[in-house]
Design a protein around this motif. Structure first.
Motif, PDB file in Angstrom:
ATOM      1  N   HIS A  19      -8.209  -3.930   1.961  1.00 51.32           N
ATOM      2  CA  HIS A  19      -6.865  -4.110   1.410  1.00 51.32           C
ATOM      3  C   HIS A  19      -5.935  -4.370   2.588  1.00 51.32           C
ATOM      4  O   HIS A  19      -5.742  -3.483   3.430  1.00 51.32           O
ATOM      5  CB  HIS A  19      -6.425  -2.869   0.634  1.00 51.32           C
ATOM      6  N   PRO A  20      -5.382  -5.586   2.719  1.00 52.71           N
ATOM      7  CA  PRO A  20      -4.539  -5.918   3.873  1.00 52.71           C
ATOM      8  C   PRO A  20      -3.439  -4.884   4.090  1.00 52.71           C
ATOM      9  O   PRO A  20      -2.745  -4.481   3.154  1.00 52.71           O
ATOM     10  CB  PRO A  20      -3.952  -7.280   3.501  1.00 52.71           C
ATOM     11  N   SER A  44      -1.839  -7.946   6.563  1.00 54.66           N
ATOM     12  CA  SER A  44      -2.829  -7.536   7.564  1.00 54.66           C
ATOM     13  C   SER A  44      -2.166  -7.098   8.863  1.00 54.66           C
ATOM     14  O   SER A  44      -1.200  -7.719   9.329  1.00 54.66           O
ATOM     15  CB  SER A  44      -3.811  -8.680   7.844  1.00 54.66           C
ATOM     16  N   ASN A  66       0.859  -1.165   0.000  1.00 45.65           N
ATOM     17  CA  ASN A  66       0.000   0.000   0.000  1.00 45.65           C
ATOM     18  C   ASN A  66       0.901   1.222   0.000  1.00 45.65           C
ATOM     19  O   ASN A  66       1.922   1.252   0.691  1.00 45.65           O
ATOM     20  CB  ASN A  66      -0.896   0.031   1.239  1.00 45.65           C
ATOM     21  N   GLN A  99      -9.831  -3.783   6.973  1.00 44.40           N
ATOM     22  CA  GLN A  99      -8.812  -3.972   5.938  1.00 44.40           C
ATOM     23  C   GLN A  99      -9.320  -4.712   4.701  1.00 44.40           C
ATOM     24  O   GLN A  99      -8.970  -5.874   4.455  1.00 44.40           O
ATOM     25  CB  GLN A  99      -7.583  -4.700   6.502  1.00 44.40           C
ATOM     26  N   LEU A 149      -3.898  -1.802   4.965  1.00 45.30           N
ATOM     27  CA  LEU A 149      -4.407  -0.444   4.786  1.00 45.30           C
ATOM     28  C   LEU A 149      -5.513  -0.217   5.805  1.00 45.30           C
ATOM     29  O   LEU A 149      -6.639  -0.697   5.643  1.00 45.30           O
ATOM     30  CB  LEU A 149      -4.924  -0.238   3.370  1.00 45.30           C
ATOM     31  N   ILE A 150      -5.191   0.506   6.868  1.00 47.35           N
ATOM     32  CA  ILE A 150      -6.119   0.738   7.957  1.00 47.35           C
ATOM     33  C   ILE A 150      -6.986   1.955   7.648  1.00 47.35           C
ATOM     34  O   ILE A 150      -6.481   3.009   7.251  1.00 47.35           O
ATOM     35  CB  ILE A 150      -5.355   0.980   9.280  1.00 47.35           C
ATOM     36  N   ILE A 169      -0.906   3.453   7.187  1.00 46.40           N
ATOM     37  CA  ILE A 169      -0.065   2.288   6.951  1.00 46.40           C
ATOM     38  C   ILE A 169       1.083   2.307   7.954  1.00 46.40           C
ATOM     39  O   ILE A 169       1.399   3.358   8.532  1.00 46.40           O
ATOM     40  CB  ILE A 169       0.493   2.247   5.511  1.00 46.40           C
ATOM     41  N   ASN A 191      -6.667   6.975   5.572  1.00 44.64           N
ATOM     42  CA  ASN A 191      -6.014   5.683   5.720  1.00 44.64           C
ATOM     43  C   ASN A 191      -4.686   5.826   6.444  1.00 44.64           C
ATOM     44  O   ASN A 191      -4.086   6.898   6.468  1.00 44.64           O
ATOM     45  CB  ASN A 191      -5.770   5.034   4.355  1.00 44.64           C
ATOM     46  N   TYR A 209      -9.846  -1.715  11.614  1.00 44.12           N
ATOM     47  CA  TYR A 209      -8.934  -2.781  11.202  1.00 44.12           C
ATOM     48  C   TYR A 209      -9.581  -3.794  10.256  1.00 44.12           C
ATOM     49  O   TYR A 209      -9.034  -4.885  10.056  1.00 44.12           O
ATOM     50  CB  TYR A 209      -8.373  -3.498  12.446  1.00 44.12           C
TER      51      TYR A 209
END
Length: 458
Positions: free
Chosen positions: A399-400, A348, A222, A397, A402-403, A416, A414, A395
């Protein structure tokens, strides 16, 4: 939530680490402060060569002098820096830069310039302890010569460029400059009435150890990007993207990504002849061009693979490019969009896995402290430890790695994290807004972008 931050803030006041990397203003966002570790706990860098007490905040003077730190600045510059604490001197080289060497020509930049100067520690009382002051170095005005032109950096004693040295990293501010498009006759004709901006310093993050193997980049990431366009009145934009790289440095877009093309580089990374980093000659734009006649990207991107706490930390610098009439062609080539990006693995993250206190710089031209505790986060002023704004972390996610974050006003963004660093983007005004005393106080407050280094885990 506010009670949580008050409690944690009080606990942090007792720690000598937090304010060690605080204070000052910055010009562009970018990571500035070193993560703190000691001895063999600095995974992948190892213990310093000379004996250093376990409680030390930074390496010994001899270890600092032995290292040359390679890194990037939010101004779109690639820089190598050496500090000699014994002689109290520094040497700084701009390996890539979009910053004009003089206001009369925006296309002649600091690329290739080496300056030397003296350093001094911040004055007594400016930081909470003598140990912290010993880790900080204010870069006095530096002088060098490039193509027969002598260049001396501007220096504001009230807001000097300051480098904080930690184990494996050095961060803070490198010398700034005045960017005056109207001072260049051709540039003024193409982009009239552009306000000049003076930056006391540019935020900077560098590593004492970097990887020179593109195979270390292999994986999915990310990316959080933040760029500005001087010829559009310093318009700013942030973007989130997903990218995958193979062992040869070829970028592709993974399935389900929020972007349709690679945003950090469109061509393969190749080793740059100027140093231990990589360059792509095709750097995508994330902002509309300031003039549609010169909208094709001509800037370059530079990749630094920092090694920190056992992780590879990809840092991408986009260096704007300006070629005027009479300098190689009849049609000007102008792509002055410049900035920085932090990449983190698409793996993640669990709640609590990167809890702690951080210090860094943001798009408000200020240093800032951050606290992250599970689903709660907040920004604080390093000097007073007062909470400026808070945010909630999600959390889930999609997209793993990407918080999702949402601030108290409902603005989304977001976050990271990698190797003790974090990057954050929120589409709203955060952390008190642009510093009122900054020379760039008229710059837009949104989007908000910041990067920080972990100084105290929870």
């Amino acid at each position: 939530m506010l009670d949580l931050f008050r409690g944690v803030a009080l606990a942090m006041v007792a720690s000598p680490l937090l304010i060690a990397c605080g204070g000052g203003n910055a010009s562009d966002p970018g990571p500035i402060s070193p993560a703190q570790c000691s001895g063999s706990t600095c995974t992948n860098q190892g213990a310093p060569s000379s004996a250093t007490p376990a409680t030390a905040l930074c390496p010994s003077d001899s270890d600092i002098a032995a290292n040359t730190y390679l890194g990037g600045a939010g101004s779109g510059e690639v820089v190598s820096l050496n500090i000699n604490p014994t002689n109290m001197t520094y040497k700084l080289t701009w390996l890539a830069s979009p910053i004009p060497l003089q206001s009369s020509s925006v296309q002649n930049t600091r690329t290739g310039l080496t300056i030397t100067g003296t350093v001094q520690h911040p004055p007594s009382g400016s930081l909470p302890s003598a140990a912290q002051i010993a880790c900080a170095f204010q870069l006095q005005a530096g002088t060098g010569t490039l193509n027969g032109t002598t260049y001396t950096t501007a220096y504001n004693s009230q807001n000097p460029p300051t480098i904080y040295v930690g184990f494996g990293v050095a961060g803070g501010g490198i010398p700034g400059a005045t960017v005056d498009i109207d001072g260049d006759v051709q540039a003024n004709l193409l982009f009239p009435n552009q306000p000049a901006r003076t930056f006391d310093f540019y935020p900077f993050l560098a590593f004492s150890s970097v990887s020179t193997s593109l195979s270390d980049l292999k994986g999915s990431y990310n990316a959080l990007l933040y760029h500005i366009v001087p010829s559009s009145e310093f318009a700013a934009a942030a973007k989130v993207a997903q990218e995958s790289y193979d062992a040869n440095g070829n970028c592709s877009v993974p399935g389900g990504a929020t972007n349709t093309s690679c945003e950090t580089a469109s061509s393969t990374w190749t080793t740059d002849p100027n140093g231990s980093y990589f360059t792509s000659t095709d750097a995508p734009q994330i902002e509309p061009p300031s003039n549609s006649l010169f909208g094709s990207p001509t800037a370059s991107a530079h990749l630094i693979l920092g090694k920190l706490n056992g992780a590879i930390v990809p840092l991408v610098v986009r260096t704007g490019h300006v070629q005027e009439i009479g300098s190689g062609g009849l049609i000007p080539q102008i792509d002055d969009e410049s900035g920085i990006a932090l990449l983190a693995p698409a793996t993640s993250l669990t709640s609590g896995s990167f809890d702690g206190s951080y210090i860094g710089a943001d798009s408000n031209f200020a240093y800032t402290a951050a606290l992250i505790h599970g689903q709660q986060g907040g920004f604080l002023k390093p000097a007073t430890m007062t909470t400026e704004s808070t945010f909630v972390l999600d959390y889930t996610q999609t997209h793993p790695g990407l918080i999702g974050v949402t601030d108290g006003q409902g603005n989304a963004g977001n976050l990271i994290a990698v190797g003790g660093l974090y990057g954050i983007f929120i589409n709203g005004e955060e952390n008190g807004g642009v510093t009122a005393s900054s020379a760039n106080s008229t710059t837009q407050n949104t989007p908000y972008f910041g990067v920080g280094a972990l100084i105290q885990p929870q």
